[in-house]
Motif scaffolding. Sequence first.
Motif, PDB file in Angstrom:
ATOM      1  N   CYS A 170      -8.598  -8.747  -0.485  1.00 41.09           N
ATOM      2  CA  CYS A 170      -8.045  -8.365   0.795  1.00 41.09           C
ATOM      3  C   CYS A 170      -7.502  -9.575   1.490  1.00 41.09           C
ATOM      4  O   CYS A 170      -6.688  -9.288   2.601  1.00 41.09           O
ATOM      5  CB  CYS A 170      -8.770  -7.595   1.759  1.00 41.09           C
ATOM      6  SG  CYS A 170     -10.534  -8.030   2.170  1.00 41.09           S
TER       7      CYS A 170
ATOM      8  N   PHE B  91     -11.787  -3.475  -1.109  1.00 43.73           N
ATOM      9  CA  PHE B  91     -10.336  -3.622  -1.435  1.00 43.73           C
ATOM     10  C   PHE B  91      -9.834  -4.455  -2.743  1.00 43.73           C
ATOM     11  O   PHE B  91     -10.485  -5.688  -2.764  1.00 43.73           O
ATOM     12  CB  PHE B  91      -9.479  -4.181  -0.340  1.00 43.73           C
ATOM     13  CG  PHE B  91      -8.262  -4.395  -0.543  1.00 43.73           C
ATOM     14  CD1 PHE B  91      -7.369  -3.534  -0.612  1.00 43.73           C
ATOM     15  CD2 PHE B  91      -7.541  -5.621  -0.955  1.00 43.73           C
ATOM     16  CE1 PHE B  91      -5.892  -3.598  -0.683  1.00 43.73           C
ATOM     17  CE2 PHE B  91      -6.328  -5.841  -1.129  1.00 43.73           C
ATOM     18  CZ  PHE B  91      -5.238  -4.874  -1.379  1.00 43.73           C
TER      19      PHE B  91
ATOM     20  N   MET C 123      -9.183  -0.963   5.364  1.00 45.19           N
ATOM     21  CA  MET C 123     -10.532  -1.219   4.783  1.00 45.19           C
ATOM     22  C   MET C 123     -11.621  -0.568   5.984  1.00 45.19           C
ATOM     23  O   MET C 123     -12.776  -0.030   5.495  1.00 45.19           O
ATOM     24  CB  MET C 123     -10.723  -2.643   4.623  1.00 45.19           C
ATOM     25  CG  MET C 123      -9.944  -3.151   3.644  1.00 45.19           C
ATOM     26  SD  MET C 123     -10.475  -4.901   3.405  1.00 45.19           S
ATOM     27  CE  MET C 123     -10.229  -5.546   4.916  1.00 45.19           C
TER      28      MET C 123
ATOM     29  N   CYS D 221      -7.067  -5.798  -5.268  1.00 46.83           N
ATOM     30  CA  CYS D 221      -5.621  -5.753  -5.329  1.00 46.83           C
ATOM     31  C   CYS D 221      -5.237  -5.562  -6.836  1.00 46.83           C
ATOM     32  O   CYS D 221      -5.455  -6.111  -7.757  1.00 46.83           O
ATOM     33  CB  CYS D 221      -5.132  -7.300  -5.157  1.00 46.83           C
ATOM     34  SG  CYS D 221      -3.207  -7.642  -5.498  1.00 46.83           S
TER      35      CYS D 221
ATOM     36  N   HIS E  37      -4.141  -9.056   2.984  1.00 44.63           N
ATOM     37  CA  HIS E  37      -3.204  -8.304   1.944  1.00 44.63           C
ATOM     38  C   HIS E  37      -2.674  -7.410   2.642  1.00 44.63           C
ATOM     39  O   HIS E  37      -3.218  -6.552   3.635  1.00 44.63           O
ATOM     40  CB  HIS E  37      -4.060  -7.848   0.969  1.00 44.63           C
ATOM     41  CG  HIS E  37      -3.461  -7.457  -0.336  1.00 44.63           C
ATOM     42  ND1 HIS E  37      -2.586  -6.324  -0.413  1.00 44.63           N
ATOM     43  CD2 HIS E  37      -2.998  -8.217  -1.429  1.00 44.63           C
ATOM     44  CE1 HIS E  37      -2.084  -6.387  -1.513  1.00 44.63           C
ATOM     45  NE2 HIS E  37      -2.126  -7.421  -2.138  1.00 44.63           N
TER      46      HIS E  37
ATOM     47  N   SER F  45      -4.455  -4.043   2.742  1.00 39.56           N
ATOM     48  CA  SER F  45      -5.775  -4.024   2.964  1.00 39.56           C
ATOM     49  C   SER F  45      -6.040  -3.405   4.435  1.00 39.56           C
ATOM     50  O   SER F  45      -7.350  -3.507   4.782  1.00 39.56           O
ATOM     51  CB  SER F  45      -6.352  -5.340   2.885  1.00 39.56           C
ATOM     52  OG  SER F  45      -5.800  -5.989   3.954  1.00 39.56           O
TER      53      SER F  45
END
Length: 291
Positions: free
Chosen positions: A150, A189, A176, A191, A170, A173
């Motif tokens: 994140c 999180f 969260m 990616c 990110h 994100s």
Amino acid sequence: MNSMSSYMNAPGMTSTGHMNAHYVNPVGVSHCSVPAGMLQSPGPAVQALPPSMSPISPPPYGNMPVVNPGFGQPCGGRSREAKPYRRSYTHTKPPYSYISLITMAIQQSASKMLTLNEIYQWIMDLFPFYRQNQQRWQNSIRHSLSFNDCFIKVPRSQDKPGKGSFWALHPDSGNMFENGCYLRRQKRFKCGNSTGTGGKEAARGKTGSVTSSSSGEPVPCSQAAHLKPDHLKPDHPHYPFNHPFSINNLMSEPPVQHRPEPPVQHGGYGCLDPDTSYYHGTCSRPIVNST
DNA sequence: TAGTGTTTATTCGCTT
DNA sequence: AAGCGAATAAACACTA
């Protein structure tokens, strides 16, 4: 990590360390939310903020909504150092994970990205607890930044030379902590891409360091690679914090007024009661009024 | 050289 | 008990 285990004896703590009491700070904001007091009572610490940071002012430490005897216990009572509670509650550990602290710091900055040192400073300005044992938690901060997808690195522009990159959130994100739990996310999180291997963790052990490119260009993941500053603007459609329960909104709204949909709350060492804005301890289930 | 960034390992608490 | 998220420690590499 001092002065924590003794919190188990604080009012509201069950024998298992769950925090059942509804702690309310003087302004009525949940301890589990981002402290609304950040927006109040300009304190001296704000002057130490770097220019890149927005003029959000930490509250006087005495009014810190996040520090409270019996509440500063993070992570459900996780502690290794049994130390009787002796300090002022202004030096108890805030009920936020490092990830949430970093997120807050980045989020409140004007540019939506901070250097590592700015993150350090923000945390120390706001939470006196972190003025001690700096080597310990700063190592953890660095680890969190590197480890969690994140957070993404943004290279310094040439007109801003210096050490270290900027760290940003990110774009995907943003949710969260949508359930109000700032100690433990519902889900870490990551990616992801179509192959499910696009995150930092995927990069680890395969292509080596996330940032090992000789050009200095950060290539943390497929999505971060195309991150542009526009993503970090609040009006951008990919801006991470548009959720009503987002840190951004929690920081900008009157705390008692936001009454989001009752979230299904998972995980959680502590969660926000959507009706009362009070902090609940462990809440793996939706909060309902007991009859 | 200090600060920054990455990685690995370990431990702990919570949820399922 | 297993899985997961998080905290912590430590080693190492890189860089301003």
